[in-house]
Design an enzyme around this catalytic site. Structure first.
Site, mmCIF file in Angstrom:
data_model
loop_
_atom_site.group_PDB
_atom_site.id
_atom_site.type_symbol
_atom_site.label_atom_id
_atom_site.label_comp_id
_atom_site.label_asym_id
_atom_site.label_seq_id
_atom_site.Cartn_x
_atom_site.Cartn_y
_atom_site.Cartn_z
ATOM 1 N N THR A 146 0.949 -1.148 0.197
ATOM 2 C CA THR A 146 -0.011 -0.003 0.103
ATOM 3 C C THR A 146 0.950 1.354 0.039
ATOM 4 O OG1 THR A 146 -1.635 1.162 1.143
ATOM 5 C CG2 THR A 146 -0.104 0.096 2.534
ATOM 6 N N HIS A 196 2.193 -11.565 14.372
ATOM 7 C CA HIS A 196 3.064 -12.154 14.830
ATOM 8 C C HIS A 196 2.902 -13.475 15.247
ATOM 9 C CE1 HIS A 196 6.705 -12.213 17.047
ATOM 10 N NE2 HIS A 196 6.858 -11.115 17.680
#
Length: 414
Positions: free
Chosen positions: A325, A377
């Site tokens: 992005t 994560h």
């Protein structure tokens, strides 16, 4: 013959669409394949073409949610095309319009008698259970809402339409407008909230010296444009190549969670976030690892034009293993991009600003860009995430050697 037009399926996972805009009026004569409506799905806005020529009768209103396969209009194929510009069925079409104000008056009429006894009636100002829940969510006190229900009771509609106090006005224009979000915008909002709530999202940052890329672009962009039919040599092709290289070095970033399993991919389908007239869209560049600079630029241009013109399809936005992005086009200096589920990583580009940096013990001014990698994560550890972003940085700061095999002209197909 009366033809029933049903909502076609935009994609396998889509069960419902919303009528965004009718492009014709009830009673109009339509030609075969003429666009008669725009429909929103949770992934894209699509045009609905007329299946036959004839006089159309609308069976759904703008904003209505209709199931895939449901009838949204009828087409009388025996209807005669009107001469000139006059509508074929103007008397019928004007009928409902004339009655619309009456319906509004009838809906508002009960409000007057309920206001008078509201002050003494025991139900006055008392919300229904559903209304109380909505008011609590909006943090609005029931005492500030006028009930339109029986005896002044606050109904669910009253609570839905209630607006929090904006304080004591001191003059000036204080207008407001309440509009319903499109199905696409509601789905985007749902996915963004889900990404925040359902992933262990973390963001790591780095900065890139854009001087080497600028030197290549300044030297070859004119020849590139002339050789490849007006195609520009932008930054996205360099970033896409750098990302696909880094994904090969750190394959965990190119994987996804599936319950108790990890799905790893040996290809790089890069989603490119673009801003379209209907909101944020994320079309996919398939097998970007196999494309040249020219191929990437051509594909991004094709997808961006389709998004801008409202012609993007569900298939164009299906899949993707990693997202890029670019908030820099809007002037963003730094941000923490949100993961595009079920992907595990997204790279954020930002604006380029000349800043002083230390180079070989000397202070020099170079065009610099901050880059950010948000990652899940649960599946990507710190070593992989930081290593991935460093690999992107290294490739962008040494593009000829790491992205072009030592020959810029050959890599650009010049």
């Amino acid at each position: 013959m009366i033809l029933e037009m049903k909502v076609p399926s935009p994609g396998e996972s889509i069960k419902e669409v919303e009528i965004a805009t009718w492009l014709v009026k009830d009673g109009d004569y339509v030609e075969k394949d003429q666009a008669i409506a725009e429909v929103d799905s949770d992934k894209a806005t699509l045009e609905l073409p007329a299946e036959m020529s004839g006089i159309i009768t609308l069976k759904a209103e703008e904003g209505d949610a209709v199931a895939v396969g449901a009838v949204v209009c009828l087409i009388d194929t025996d209807g005669v095309k009107p001469a000139g510009d006059a509508p074929a069925a103007s008397p019928e079409a004007s009928g409902p319009k004339a009655e619309a104000p009456k319906a509004e008056v009838k809906a508002e009429a009960p409000k007057a008698p309920t206001q008078a006894p509201a002050a003494t009636n025991y139900a006055s100002g008392t919300p229904s259970p559903a209304a109380r829940k909505i008011l609590d969510e909006k943090n609005i006190a029931p005492a500030t809402v006028s009930g339109t229900g029986k005896g002044g009771r606050i109904t669910k509609d009253d609570a839905v339409n209630a607006v929090p106090s904006m304080g004591t006005p001191t003059g000036g224009n204080r207008g407001s407008e309440r509009t319903k979000l499109s199905m696409l915008r509601r789905k985007v909002a749902e996915r963004l909230v889900a990404a925040k709530n359902e992933t262990a999202m973390l963001t790591t940052f780095n900065e890139v010296n854009m001087t080497p890329i600028n030197l290549i672009r300044n030297e070859y962009k004119d020849a590139f444009k002339a050789k490849h039919g007006g195609l520009g040599l932008g930054y996205m092709s360099f970033f896409t190549k750098a990302v696909t290289r880094a994904l090969e070095l750190y394959p965990d970033v190119n994987s996804m969670m599936d319950g108790d399993y990890k799905i790893a991919y040996d290809f790089a389908d890069i989603s490119i976030a673009v801003s379209g007239p209907k909101g944020l869209m994320v079309p996919v560049v398939r097998n970007a690892e196999n494309l040249t600079f020219r191929g990437i630029e051509a594909e991004i241009k094709r997808l961006a034009l389709r998004a801008r013109d409202g012609q993007i399809t569900v298939d164009d936005m299906t899949g993707g293993t990693f997202t890029i992005t670019n908030g820099g086009v809007f002037g963003s200096m730094l941000s923490t991009p949100i993961i595009n589920p079920p992907q595990s990583g997204i790279l954020g580009m930002h604006n380029i600003i000349e800043r002083p940096i230390a180079v070989n013990g000397k202070v020099e001014i170079h065009p610099m860009m901050y880059v950010a990698l948000s990652y899940d994560h649960r599946i990507i550890d710190g070593r992989e995430s930081v290593g991935f972003l460093v690999a992107v940085k290294e490739a962008l700061e040494n593009p000829v050697e790491l992205l072009m095999n030592g020959d810029a002209k050959r890599a650009l197909e010049l």
